[in-house]
Design a protein around this motif. Structure first.
Motif, mmCIF file in Angstrom:
data_model
loop_
_atom_site.group_PDB
_atom_site.id
_atom_site.type_symbol
_atom_site.label_atom_id
_atom_site.label_comp_id
_atom_site.label_asym_id
_atom_site.label_seq_id
_atom_site.Cartn_x
_atom_site.Cartn_y
_atom_site.Cartn_z
ATOM 1 N N ALA A 1 10.277 -8.526 16.111
ATOM 2 C CA ALA A 1 9.491 -9.770 16.395
ATOM 3 C C ALA A 1 9.799 -10.563 17.624
ATOM 4 C CB ALA A 1 9.959 -10.741 15.167
ATOM 5 N N PRO A 2 8.391 -11.107 18.039
ATOM 6 C CA PRO A 2 8.555 -11.377 19.617
ATOM 7 C C PRO A 2 9.192 -12.704 19.624
ATOM 8 C CG PRO A 2 6.428 -11.864 18.547
ATOM 9 C CD PRO A 2 6.995 -10.965 17.496
ATOM 10 N N GLN A 3 9.343 -13.544 18.511
ATOM 11 C CA GLN A 3 9.909 -14.890 18.706
ATOM 12 C C GLN A 3 11.178 -14.980 17.500
ATOM 13 O OE1 GLN A 3 7.121 -18.033 18.180
ATOM 14 N NE2 GLN A 3 8.658 -19.615 18.129
ATOM 15 N N ALA A 4 12.235 -15.535 17.811
ATOM 16 C CA ALA A 4 13.478 -15.905 17.065
ATOM 17 C C ALA A 4 13.047 -16.675 15.627
ATOM 18 C CB ALA A 4 14.484 -15.901 17.353
ATOM 19 N N ASP A 5 13.534 -16.483 14.634
ATOM 20 C CA ASP A 5 13.554 -17.468 13.605
ATOM 21 C C ASP A 5 14.166 -18.759 14.071
ATOM 22 O OD1 ASP A 5 15.003 -18.807 10.923
ATOM 23 O OD2 ASP A 5 13.034 -17.574 10.291
ATOM 24 N N SER A 6 13.447 -19.853 13.434
ATOM 25 C CA SER A 6 13.779 -21.000 14.225
ATOM 26 C C SER A 6 15.074 -21.635 13.290
ATOM 27 C CB SER A 6 12.685 -22.256 13.839
ATOM 28 O OG SER A 6 12.449 -22.311 12.374
ATOM 29 N N ALA A 7 15.378 -21.165 11.983
ATOM 30 C CA ALA A 7 16.648 -21.283 11.361
ATOM 31 C C ALA A 7 17.945 -20.505 11.682
ATOM 32 C CB ALA A 7 16.337 -21.405 9.981
ATOM 33 N N THR A 8 17.599 -19.314 11.776
ATOM 34 C CA THR A 8 18.771 -18.429 12.038
ATOM 35 C C THR A 8 18.978 -18.007 13.416
ATOM 36 O OG1 THR A 8 17.548 -16.396 11.320
ATOM 37 C CG2 THR A 8 18.400 -17.800 9.713
ATOM 38 N N ARG A 9 17.861 -18.174 14.168
ATOM 39 C CA ARG A 9 17.952 -17.622 15.602
ATOM 40 C C ARG A 9 17.902 -16.044 15.619
ATOM 41 N NH1 ARG A 9 14.848 -20.720 17.629
ATOM 42 N NH2 ARG A 9 15.384 -19.880 19.579
ATOM 43 N N THR A 10 17.535 -15.215 14.574
ATOM 44 C CA THR A 10 17.695 -13.928 14.553
ATOM 45 C C THR A 10 16.199 -13.233 14.721
ATOM 46 O OG1 THR A 10 17.727 -13.784 12.271
ATOM 47 C CG2 THR A 10 19.760 -13.779 13.195
ATOM 48 N N TYR A 11 16.232 -12.031 15.124
ATOM 49 C CA TYR A 11 14.800 -11.435 15.161
ATOM 50 C C TYR A 11 14.754 -10.468 14.024
ATOM 51 C CZ TYR A 11 14.487 -13.408 20.013
ATOM 52 O OH TYR A 11 14.457 -14.214 21.061
ATOM 53 N N GLN A 12 13.507 -10.657 13.558
ATOM 54 C CA GLN A 12 13.340 -9.596 12.566
ATOM 55 C C GLN A 12 12.973 -8.187 12.962
ATOM 56 O OE1 GLN A 12 9.575 -9.410 9.728
ATOM 57 N NE2 GLN A 12 10.998 -10.650 8.603
ATOM 58 N N VAL A 13 13.721 -7.147 12.652
ATOM 59 C CA VAL A 13 13.309 -5.742 13.041
ATOM 60 C C VAL A 13 12.931 -4.978 11.932
ATOM 61 C CG1 VAL A 13 14.361 -3.911 14.390
ATOM 62 C CG2 VAL A 13 14.975 -6.118 15.137
ATOM 63 N N LYS A 14 11.802 -4.396 12.185
ATOM 64 C CA LYS A 14 11.559 -3.175 11.085
ATOM 65 C C LYS A 14 11.733 -1.893 11.635
ATOM 66 C CE LYS A 14 7.567 -6.238 9.391
ATOM 67 N NZ LYS A 14 6.122 -6.345 9.361
ATOM 68 N N VAL A 15 12.596 -1.089 10.904
ATOM 69 C CA VAL A 15 12.798 0.101 10.892
ATOM 70 C C VAL A 15 11.929 1.171 10.016
ATOM 71 C CG1 VAL A 15 14.665 1.702 11.050
ATOM 72 C CG2 VAL A 15 15.189 -0.582 11.842
ATOM 73 N N GLY A 16 11.354 2.017 10.846
ATOM 74 C CA GLY A 16 10.510 2.885 9.924
ATOM 75 C C GLY A 16 11.455 4.194 9.421
ATOM 76 N N VAL A 17 11.501 4.105 8.094
ATOM 77 C CA VAL A 17 12.514 4.968 7.342
ATOM 78 C C VAL A 17 11.835 6.347 7.369
ATOM 79 C CG1 VAL A 17 13.659 5.560 5.086
ATOM 80 C CG2 VAL A 17 13.422 3.274 6.030
ATOM 81 N N ALA A 18 12.441 7.418 7.631
ATOM 82 C CA ALA A 18 11.994 8.733 7.610
ATOM 83 C C ALA A 18 12.165 9.567 6.317
ATOM 84 C CB ALA A 18 12.385 9.686 8.845
ATOM 85 N N ARG B 1 0.807 -1.153 0.046
ATOM 86 C CA ARG B 1 -0.147 0.039 -0.074
ATOM 87 C C ARG B 1 0.852 1.276 -0.152
ATOM 88 N NH1 ARG B 1 -2.953 -3.085 4.140
ATOM 89 N NH2 ARG B 1 -5.053 -3.779 3.156
ATOM 90 N N VAL B 2 0.360 2.398 -0.465
ATOM 91 C CA VAL B 2 1.114 3.587 -0.603
ATOM 92 C C VAL B 2 1.233 4.087 0.802
ATOM 93 C CG1 VAL B 2 1.098 6.053 -1.466
ATOM 94 C CG2 VAL B 2 0.170 4.093 -2.907
ATOM 95 N N GLY B 3 2.589 4.675 1.006
ATOM 96 C CA GLY B 3 2.440 4.912 2.368
ATOM 97 C C GLY B 3 4.180 4.978 2.828
ATOM 98 N N GLY B 4 4.165 4.548 3.966
ATOM 99 C CA GLY B 4 5.737 4.515 4.539
ATOM 100 C C GLY B 4 6.470 3.511 4.021
ATOM 101 N N ARG B 5 8.009 3.420 4.217
ATOM 102 C CA ARG B 5 8.652 2.217 4.082
ATOM 103 C C ARG B 5 9.434 1.637 5.316
ATOM 104 N NH1 ARG B 5 11.012 4.547 -1.977
ATOM 105 N NH2 ARG B 5 9.004 4.776 -2.771
ATOM 106 N N ASP B 6 9.537 0.484 5.460
ATOM 107 C CA ASP B 6 10.556 0.027 6.465
ATOM 108 C C ASP B 6 11.803 -0.530 5.774
ATOM 109 O OD1 ASP B 6 8.527 0.463 8.243
ATOM 110 O OD2 ASP B 6 7.688 -1.510 8.078
#
Length: 356
Positions: A242-259, A198-203
């Motif tokens: 993300a409240p839970q880590a990825d089962s394969a990479t054990r990393t957390y997905q973080v979304k950064v709102g781009v200004a 959708r039209v709007g912000g980007r992460d």
């Protein structure tokens, strides 16, 4: 006379030898390596690679099962709100609607007959030409017929809605980022047909290690730049973790709102995000400087004037692979022995092999 002189010389020599034997040995100067204690001014800068995605992304899907006969949009197309993105074969839903409408018409005819019967019984009851039982029976049949009509009307409304569900519309303006089915395929209700950004912000989306999630700053300013063109830059703040880590990479997905994202930061672009960690609390010294005093961690500190050492207890904040972070016990500018600590004793004179 000669013999007495020899005896006196022997006595003097014996006395001198006894004095040399009882005198303490000269203090040995130990060569050591040292490091100058420095307090970090700022923390380390961490870089991670991520991707630009739409802040608001939706998967458009049909609400009913069916065979898709049309999908007029493709990846990369720009859509407007209300634009058709897919159609199902509506034959089954049309048949269901016709059946529901025919059933409604039949029940409405029955209801009309029941109403006329009820009105006749009502007039006859006034003049005493019918019984209360006959009147009650006619009234009950009318109520039953009316209830059946209400149910049939609901079925018609459901059938019409089901027919409307065979056409899929875009709920907002945006761009198509993916498709999940082709015309001619049988799709299930809820299956993604078109993915809409959708039209709007980007992460800027990153996969972040658990240690950085745990020890990183609470609300850091993230510096973002295109991986293939570092001149295109932006900043952002963490919007979602993300409240839970990825089962394969054990990393957390973080979304950064781009200004105010630059036009060049298109959806799908690879970007590099950088954050600056907080300054390390305490001071950092090599792990080789550690020794022990009274069962507690300690280090040897060199007096820069007298070049002697003293053993001082410290408090350790954290152990790293090759260093330790000391929270209390040392001050900026002090000299700490890093090599030769096992051969020292309090007050011993040392020779500095090198200071870093």
């Amino acid at each position: 006379m000669f013999k007495s002189r020899i005896a006196a010389a022997a006595l003097i020599a014996a006395t001198l030898a006894g004095c040399e034997k009882n005198s303490p040995p000269a203090a040995q100067v130990r060569p050591v390596r040292t490091v100058t204690v420095e307090r970090g001014v700022e923390g380390e800068t961490i870089s991670l690679t991520g991707q630009i995605r739409a802040k608001d992304q939706a998967s458009l899907a049909f609400r009913v099962d069916g065979r898709m006969i049309e999908r007029p949009v493709h990846v990369g197309d720009t859509l407007t709100a209300g634009q058709v993105v897919g159609r199902l074969d509506p034959q089954i839903q049309q048949n269901a609607l016709h059946s529901a409408e025919a059933n409604l018409a039949s029940l409405e005819a029955v209801t009309t007959q029941a109403r006329l019967t009820f009105l006749r019984q009502q007039e006859l009851l006034k003049d005493g030409w019918t019984t209360h039982a006959g009147f009650d029976d006619a009234q009950q049949k009318l109520l039953t017929a009316q209830a059946q009509v209400d149910s049939a009307q609901a079925q018609v409304r459901i059938a019409r809605e089901q027919q409307n569900y065979t056409v899929l519309f875009s709920d907002a303006a945006g761009a198509v980022t993916a498709v999940g089915a082709e015309p001619g395929e049988v799709v299930r209700a809820g299956q993604m047909v078109v993915q809409l950004a959708r039209v709007g912000g980007r992460d800027a989306v990153f996969d972040v290690p658990e240690q950085l999630i745990r020890n990183g700053p609470h609300d850091p300013l993230v510096e973002i730049e295109l991986s293939n063109d570092p001149r295109v830059k932006a900043t952002g703040r963490v919007r979602e973790v993300a409240p839970q880590a990825d089962s394969a990479t054990r990393t957390y997905q973080v979304k950064v709102g781009v200004a105010d994202p630059p036009e060049a930061m298109r959806l799908g672009s690879t970007v590099v995000g950088r954050i600056k960690l907080l300054a390390t609390p305490g001071v950092e010294v090599p792990a080789t400087a550690l020794t022990e005093k009274d069962g507690r961690p300690a280090v040897w500190v060199v007096d820069p004037n007298s070049k002697t050492v003293s053993l001082r207890n410290i408090e350790i904040l954290r152990y790293d692979s090759a260093t330790v972070v000391i929270s209390h016990g040392l001050e900026t500018g002090e000299l700490v022995v890093t090599a030769g600590v096992q051969t020292l004793r309090p007050g011993q004179t040392v020779r500095l092999l090198g200071a870093a």
